[in-house]
Design a protein around this motif. Structure first.
Motif, PDB file in Angstrom:
ATOM      1  N   ASP A 102      -0.949  -1.274  15.465  1.00 16.36           N
ATOM      2  CA  ASP A 102      -0.034  -1.931  14.521  1.00 16.36           C
ATOM      3  C   ASP A 102      -0.378  -1.612  13.076  1.00 16.36           C
ATOM      4  OD1 ASP A 102       1.330  -3.002  16.629  1.00 16.36           O
ATOM      5  OD2 ASP A 102       0.476  -5.020  16.442  1.00 16.36           O
ATOM      6  N   SER A 103      -1.666  -1.643  12.741  1.00 12.57           N
ATOM      7  CA  SER A 103      -2.064  -1.382  11.354  1.00 12.57           C
ATOM      8  C   SER A 103      -1.690   0.040  10.941  1.00 12.57           C
ATOM      9  CB  SER A 103      -3.567  -1.610  11.184  1.00 12.57           C
ATOM     10  OG  SER A 103      -4.310  -0.768  12.063  1.00 12.57           O
ATOM     11  N   ALA A 104      -1.821   0.992  11.851  1.00 11.89           N
ATOM     12  CA  ALA A 104      -1.451   2.378  11.559  1.00 11.89           C
ATOM     13  C   ALA A 104       0.066   2.514  11.412  1.00 11.89           C
ATOM     14  CB  ALA A 104      -1.972   3.298  12.665  1.00 11.89           C
ATOM     15  N   GLN A 105       0.804   1.829  12.261  1.00 10.95           N
ATOM     16  CA  GLN A 105       2.260   1.864  12.139  1.00 10.95           C
ATOM     17  C   GLN A 105       2.709   1.336  10.780  1.00 10.95           C
ATOM     18  OE1 GLN A 105       4.341  -0.041  15.359  1.00 10.95           O
ATOM     19  NE2 GLN A 105       3.166   1.006  16.950  1.00 10.95           N
ATOM     20  N   ARG A 106       2.121   0.247  10.343  1.00  5.86           N
ATOM     21  CA  ARG A 106       2.527  -0.337   9.069  1.00  5.86           C
ATOM     22  C   ARG A 106       2.157   0.555   7.889  1.00  5.86           C
ATOM     23  NH1 ARG A 106       3.352  -4.200  12.383  1.00  5.86           N
ATOM     24  NH2 ARG A 106       4.516  -6.079  11.791  1.00  5.86           N
ATOM     25  N   LEU A 107       1.033   1.228   7.976  1.00  4.24           N
ATOM     26  CA  LEU A 107       0.655   2.133   6.898  1.00  4.24           C
ATOM     27  C   LEU A 107       1.634   3.306   6.818  1.00  4.24           C
ATOM     28  CD1 LEU A 107      -1.160   3.221   4.693  1.00  4.24           C
ATOM     29  CD2 LEU A 107      -2.665   4.175   6.461  1.00  4.24           C
ATOM     30  N   LEU A 108       1.965   3.915   7.956  1.00  4.64           N
ATOM     31  CA  LEU A 108       2.891   5.039   7.932  1.00  4.64           C
ATOM     32  C   LEU A 108       4.288   4.598   7.485  1.00  4.64           C
ATOM     33  CD1 LEU A 108       1.896   6.956  11.201  1.00  4.64           C
ATOM     34  CD2 LEU A 108       1.184   7.403   8.845  1.00  4.64           C
ATOM     35  N   ALA A 109       4.724   3.428   7.939  1.00  9.43           N
ATOM     36  CA  ALA A 109       6.041   2.934   7.522  1.00  9.43           C
ATOM     37  C   ALA A 109       6.063   2.659   6.023  1.00  9.43           C
ATOM     38  CB  ALA A 109       6.387   1.663   8.301  1.00  9.43           C
ATOM     39  N   TYR A 110       5.001   2.089   5.508  1.00 12.24           N
ATOM     40  CA  TYR A 110       4.938   1.799   4.072  1.00 12.24           C
ATOM     41  C   TYR A 110       5.020   3.090   3.261  1.00 12.24           C
ATOM     42  CZ  TYR A 110       3.286  -0.127  -0.367  1.00 12.24           C
ATOM     43  OH  TYR A 110       3.170  -0.489  -1.682  1.00 12.24           O
ATOM     44  N   LEU A 111       4.269   4.100   3.652  1.00 11.16           N
ATOM     45  CA  LEU A 111       4.272   5.360   2.904  1.00 11.16           C
ATOM     46  C   LEU A 111       5.619   6.075   3.020  1.00 11.16           C
ATOM     47  CD1 LEU A 111       0.695   6.703   3.756  1.00 11.16           C
ATOM     48  CD2 LEU A 111       1.452   5.571   1.659  1.00 11.16           C
ATOM     49  N   ALA A 112       6.280   5.952   4.173  1.00 13.95           N
ATOM     50  CA  ALA A 112       7.588   6.573   4.330  1.00 13.95           C
ATOM     51  C   ALA A 112       8.624   5.894   3.439  1.00 13.95           C
ATOM     52  CB  ALA A 112       8.026   6.513   5.788  1.00 13.95           C
ATOM     53  N   ILE A 113       8.525   4.574   3.307  1.00  9.33           N
ATOM     54  CA  ILE A 113       9.511   3.817   2.532  1.00  9.33           C
ATOM     55  C   ILE A 113       9.223   3.885   1.032  1.00  9.33           C
ATOM     56  CG2 ILE A 113      10.334   1.471   2.055  1.00  9.33           C
ATOM     57  CD1 ILE A 113      10.037   0.926   5.064  1.00  9.33           C
TER      58      ILE A 113
END
Length: 307
Positions: free
Chosen positions: A37-48
């Protein structure tokens, strides 16, 4: 403590794609990559958000802990991601970013919507996806909720613009499809309803235009207790020269009912007899009972009757 020099990462030869619409999914080549989950949120944040300072990323994703612990969690998460996909997250000048070999559907969608051709002859090739997709459903962080609404608004505007362009080009079926998709995305959105009505009017379908207006008006009154704007009402009612059809009935001020001067203790015969000779809006005539006093059995309104 000895420090092992960091070995250069092997160059990534496969393209990657990060999907955030309708749920999270990372694909490298043809393979789906499972992430915590923490990795998903980091990648989503950087994409957005795009390239972002480390402190901003850590403070947003781990805001419930101290800055030192947040930065430590960030470093650990970046390391784990790059163990799975070497070089996926890059860091330069105290900033983090996604690698160039990874594309994101949110970025592609935003560019596709904002870079649409503006000429009316672009035809159905300019038609965006009719289904409005949700960004990361089930995620409730503030930065996700804000971006979710932004992308939804962009999609609605794109559908309305496509409906207008297609209608101008005479492609009424495609135009109506785009306008109705915008209505499905937000049934209370007046600009979407206006797009539907304009297509009906362009085709000469006055009855359909009135029906759509009435459906929208009923929904607005039931849900919010408000009427459609005067601009939309005028569009429908003046197209065929009838200002009343399809429009709410005008509010006619009702004159106040006159209050009689006297009350009759025995049942109000004076008021009923006198008012029968005058209109309901006319004031009662002055009563002359000699000496200016009320006649027996009458009293001034508000006068106390002696015991």
């Amino acid at each position: 403590m000895s420090v092992v020099p960091k070995q250069p990462d092997a160059p990534m030869t496969r393209r990657g794609h990060l999907k955030l619409l309708d749920g999270f999914r990372l694909e490298i080549g043809d393979d789906g990559i499972h992430l915590a989950d923490s990795a998903q949120r980091l990648l989503a944040y950087l994409a957005i958000q795009g390239p972002s300072p480390r402190t901003a990323v850590a403070g947003t994703l781990w805001g419930e802990v101290s800055e030192e612990r947040a930065l430590a969690s960030l470093r650990t998460t970046v390391w784990r991601i790059n163990q799975l996909v070497p070089g996926l997250v890059t860091g330069e000048h105290r900033q983090l970013a996604l690698a160039a070999f990874v594309s994101a559907d949110v970025t592609e969608f935003a560019h596709r919507v904002t870079d649409r051709p503006t000429d009316s002859g672009s035809g159905s090739q300019a038609l965006p996806n009719l289904r409005i997709r949700e960004l990361l459903p089930g995620w409730y962080e503030d930065w996700v909720v804000f971006e979710r609404d932004r992308l939804r608004q962009l999609h609605l505007h794109a559908l309305e613009a496509a409906a207008t362009a297609l209608c101008t080009g005479g492609e009424y079926a495609a135009a109506l499809d785009a306008a109705l998709a915008a209505v499905r995305g937000d049934p209370l959105r007046e600009s979407a309803r206006r797009a539907v009505i304009l297509v009906h009017l362009a085709e000469g379908n006055l009855v359909e235009a009135h029906r759509e207006y009435q459906r929208f008006r009923t929904l607005l009154v039931d849900e919010l207790g408000v009427e459609p704007s005067g601009r939309l009402t005028t569009l429908v009612t003046e197209r065929n020269g009838d200002r009343r059809r399809g429009a709410p009935a005008p509010t006619v001020p009702v004159p106040p009912v006159p209050v009689p001067l006297f009350d009759h203790l025995g049942g109000g015969e004076y008021n009923s007899v006198v008012q029968g000779q005058y209109g309901p809006e006319d004031p009662l005539p002055p009563a002359d009972f000699g000496g200016g006093l009320p006649a027996p059995g009458l009293r001034l309104r508000g006068m106390q009757t002696p015991p």
